[in-house]
Design an enzyme around this catalytic site. Structure first.
Site, short mmCIF file in Angstrom:
data_model
loop_
_atom_site.label_atom_id
_atom_site.label_comp_id
_atom_site.label_asym_id
_atom_site.label_seq_id
_atom_site.Cartn_x
_atom_site.Cartn_y
_atom_site.Cartn_z
N LYS A 1 -32.82 -2.05 -36.30
CA LYS A 1 -33.28 -3.19 -35.51
C LYS A 1 -32.45 -3.30 -34.23
O LYS A 1 -31.27 -3.63 -34.28
CB LYS A 1 -33.11 -4.50 -36.31
CG LYS A 1 -33.83 -5.65 -35.64
CD LYS A 1 -33.31 -7.00 -36.06
CE LYS A 1 -32.40 -7.60 -35.04
NZ LYS A 1 -32.98 -7.81 -33.71
N GLU B 1 -18.87 -3.99 -36.32
CA GLU B 1 -18.19 -3.91 -35.02
C GLU B 1 -18.47 -5.22 -34.30
O GLU B 1 -19.59 -5.47 -33.89
CB GLU B 1 -18.75 -2.75 -34.19
CG GLU B 1 -18.56 -1.39 -34.80
CD GLU B 1 -17.11 -1.05 -35.00
OE1 GLU B 1 -16.27 -1.58 -34.25
OE2 GLU B 1 -16.80 -0.27 -35.92
N CYS C 1 -17.96 -4.85 -25.19
CA CYS C 1 -16.97 -5.40 -26.12
C CYS C 1 -15.58 -4.86 -25.81
O CYS C 1 -14.58 -5.44 -26.22
CB CYS C 1 -17.37 -5.09 -27.56
SG CYS C 1 -17.73 -3.36 -27.85
N GLU D 1 -14.09 -15.31 -26.88
CA GLU D 1 -14.79 -14.24 -26.16
C GLU D 1 -15.82 -14.85 -25.21
O GLU D 1 -16.64 -15.68 -25.61
CB GLU D 1 -15.49 -13.32 -27.17
CG GLU D 1 -16.09 -12.10 -26.50
CD GLU D 1 -16.84 -11.19 -27.46
OE1 GLU D 1 -17.54 -11.70 -28.34
OE2 GLU D 1 -16.74 -9.97 -27.30
O1 TXE Z 1 -25.17 -11.01 -30.72
P1 TXE Z 1 -25.76 -11.20 -32.11
P2 TXE Z 1 -25.82 -11.37 -29.37
C1 TXE Z 1 -20.90 -10.71 -28.89
C2 TXE Z 1 -20.70 -11.43 -27.61
C3 TXE Z 1 -22.00 -12.14 -27.38
C4 TXE Z 1 -22.31 -12.53 -28.79
C5 TXE Z 1 -23.72 -12.80 -29.01
O2 TXE Z 1 -19.68 -12.38 -27.78
O3 TXE Z 1 -21.91 -13.24 -26.55
O4 TXE Z 1 -21.88 -11.43 -29.56
O5 TXE Z 1 -24.51 -11.67 -28.62
C6 TXE Z 1 -28.98 -9.38 -34.72
N1 TXE Z 1 -28.71 -11.23 -39.49
N2 TXE Z 1 -21.32 -9.36 -28.76
O6 TXE Z 1 -26.61 -12.62 -29.30
O7 TXE Z 1 -26.53 -12.47 -32.18
C7 TXE Z 1 -29.53 -9.57 -33.33
O8 TXE Z 1 -30.93 -9.71 -33.35
C8 TXE Z 1 -28.78 -9.96 -39.06
C9 TXE Z 1 -20.33 -8.37 -29.06
O9 TXE Z 1 -26.55 -10.14 -29.00
O10 TXE Z 1 -24.66 -10.97 -33.05
C10 TXE Z 1 -29.04 -8.32 -32.64
O11 TXE Z 1 -29.88 -7.22 -32.98
N3 TXE Z 1 -28.85 -9.63 -37.77
C11 TXE Z 1 -20.85 -7.05 -29.08
C12 TXE Z 1 -27.66 -8.12 -33.27
O12 TXE Z 1 -27.69 -8.83 -34.50
C13 TXE Z 1 -28.81 -10.61 -36.86
C14 TXE Z 1 -22.08 -6.69 -28.44
C15 TXE Z 1 -26.52 -8.68 -32.42
O13 TXE Z 1 -26.83 -10.03 -32.16
C16 TXE Z 1 -28.72 -11.97 -37.25
C17 TXE Z 1 -22.98 -7.77 -28.21
C18 TXE Z 1 -28.67 -12.26 -38.63
N4 TXE Z 1 -28.57 -13.51 -39.10
C19 TXE Z 1 -22.57 -9.05 -28.37
N5 TXE Z 1 -28.68 -12.72 -36.13
C20 TXE Z 1 -19.98 -5.90 -29.38
N6 TXE Z 1 -18.95 -6.05 -30.18
O14 TXE Z 1 -20.27 -4.82 -28.92
C21 TXE Z 1 -28.75 -11.88 -35.08
N7 TXE Z 1 -28.85 -10.60 -35.52
#
Ligand code: TXE
Length: 480
Positions: A173, A248, A282, A384
């Site tokens: 996904k 991660e 990140c 963050e």
């Molecule tokens: O992340 P999410 P987002 C951090 C960064 C950012 C924050 C939110 O701080 O502001 O995360 O970003 C899926 N069960 N990073 O909104 O929500 C979602 O659909 C399973 C760090 O993108 O964590 C997406 O595919 N999956 C980072 C993925 O999880 C779920 C990179 C990431 O979404 C879910 C990006 C659930 N309940 C953001 N809810 C890094 N470390 O590289 C959401 N998702």
């Protein structure tokens, strides 16, 4: 309107519930695509497809899997420009970045793991003259790969490539915010004759599709990259089901600048480590710690360079900083800047939205922002932000710099700038982060372990670590 479809059992199809989400272009805020708004029933279909494909995929052997992955990689490379344009439109990043980094690295991920599996071997333990033990590593089975929006195809392939190479079948996904290039990848898989059901891509919201993947009893392992809060939610569901987990998560990375460093190189790289991809990596260094004797010089030079960065149309080759990924994310970052001011921070440059002219007037642009005057414990230096915002703080001793660097709940990456060989090792060894770059940033070797400590994650990706994650080790003991 373009469509972003699910890729299940080798076919492109809409969600079973027929729902759609809007896909936005951050450059101008317009809606350019409709994305399949899938649910648990689509995940279930994908798991069934992946389960029936598993035996055949394993039977293709390492060479067969290598060939299939290399074929897909070749098609992505053939269409590199199309992928780069699409990634830039979906994410808001400068097309030059997508062309030079995102898509080439996605291709490298596919090729690296396709080849790595040919060279991979396992251990044997000879127990004196009594027995021979060998470690048999078999694919875990159907695995779930959930990836974020900041490096869409790059991080998607970073997960699916080792999983597929190891012999797993995948239900993946991408982020609903940036799914477009995974749709293009699915089209290339079909063109390559990739075996149906081996890779399945389910589009849609995290709370529906991601949660259904996490909870599905037919998926024994989940590899996730994204926010720390989402990681905790996934762990809460997956832990009682005893699933393998690789998480991660976020970071609040420190850059430690010692006054004996190569100043010119350090400043150039620190501009990059602060603002690449609008600071939405990140691994970006968001807390810059500078030895006091060099602080004034650093501040003047750094701020002057940052002010020269061009915020503009992602499609323009001269743009340094494109749009941030969404309106919601722009508001979140602006909220952090307001908080920094309330905490007593001084905005040295940036600090606001950039409004471009004409067709891009509705786009989501932020000026690169440098803040000083805040202590290490305040929220701005603890939480963050994940945008084009950095703080600078002075330090007086190596011990203080290490303590400041380690003083958050995160532990993903750190950067150290020094010419002192002993200090490089001494400081690097004390830093509580999974990655330490010395006199460089984002220099990647795909064989190295990649991941974070503390709330930055659990487990490691990359090289053999990834192949180990996607396999189960079984010890077979034969008495001599
Ligand atoms: O992340 P999410 P987002 C951090 C960064 C950012 C924050 C939110 O701080 O502001 O995360 O970003 C899926 N069960 N990073 O909104 O929500 C979602 O659909 C399973 C760090 O993108 O964590 C997406 O595919 N999956 C980072 C993925 O999880 C779920 C990179 C990431 O979404 C879910 C990006 C659930 N309940 C953001 N809810 C890094 N470390 O590289 C959401 N998702």
């Amino acid at each position: 309107m373009e469509q972003v479809l699910n890729y299940i059992q080798g076919d492109l199809r809409p969600a079973l519930g027929q729902g759609w989400l809007d896909g936005h272009a951050p450059a101008d805020g317009s809606v350019f695509a409709h994305i399949a708004d899938s649910g648990a029933e689509d995940v279930d279909l994908a798991v069934k497809a992946a389960t029936s494909a598993l035996t055949g995929w394993i039977a293709m052997g390492r060479q067969g899997r290598h060939d299939a992955l290399m074929h897909v990689a070749a098609l992505v490379e053939r269409d590199l420009e199309l992928f780069a344009q699409a990634e830039s439109r979906d994410n808001g990043k400068p097309v030059s970045l997508a062309r030079e980094v995102d898509i080439p690295r996605a291709i490298s991920n596919l090729r690296f793991f396709a080849t790595a599996i040919l060279h991979w071997s396992s251990e044997a333990h000879i127990t004196d003259d009594v027995a021979v033990n060998y470690t048999d590593r078999q694919p875990v089975g159907v695995v779930g790969c959930i990836s974020p929006w900041n490096l869409p195809l790059y991080l998607f392939t970073w997960k699916i490539a080792p999983a597929l190479a190891a012999g797993c079948t995948v239900v993946a996904k991408p982020s609903e915010i940036t799914p477009y290039t995974t749709h293009l990848l699915a089209e290339r898989c079909i063109e390559a004759g990739f075996p149906p059901g081996v890779l399945n891509i389910v589009q849609g919201m995290g709370g529906k599709v991601g949660a259904a993947i996490t909870a599905h009893p037919g998926i024994p392992a989940i590899s996730f990259t994204g926010g720390t809060a989402t990681g905790a939610r996934i762990a809460t569901t997956a832990a009682p089901m005893f699933k393998k987990l690789s998480l991660e998560l976020g970071g609040k990375n420190a850059v430690l600048v010692f006054s004996d460093c190569d100043f010119e190189r350090m400043v150039a790289e620190t501009v990059r480590s602060s603002f690449s991809n609008q600071g939405q990596i990140c691994l970006c260094g968001s807390r810059i710690l500078v030895e006091r004797s060099m602080y004034e010089r650093f501040r003047e030079t750094f701020v002057a360079r940052v002010q020269k960065l061009r915020v503009g149309d992602p499609a323009d080759a001269s743009t340094d900083i494109g749009a941030v990924v969404s309106e919601a994310h722009m508001q979140k970052v602006l909220g952090h800047i307001e908080l920094a001011k309330e905490e007593g921070g001084r905005i040295l440059c940036g600090g606001e939205r950039v409004e471009l002219d004409g067709a891009l007037a509705e786009g989501w642009y932020l000026a690169p922002t440098v803040i000083e005057g805040l202590g290490p414990a305040c929220r701005t230096n603890q939480e963050e932000i994940f945008g084009p915002v950095v703080t600078i703080q002075p330090f007086d001793s190596e011990e203080e710099a290490v303590a400041m660097a380690n003083g958050t709940v995160y532990g993903l990456a750190s950067v150290v700038w020094t010419s002192d060989g002993s200090r490089m090792h001494r400081v690097a060894r004390q830093l509580k982060s999974g990655i330490v770059w010395v006199n460089c940033w984002m220099l990647r070797d795909l064989r190295t372990p990649f991941g974070g400590m503390k709330q930055s994650g659990v487990g490691r990706e990359g090289g053999e670590e990834a192949l180990r994650f996607f396999t189960e080790a079984k010890n077979i003991c034969i008495k001599i």
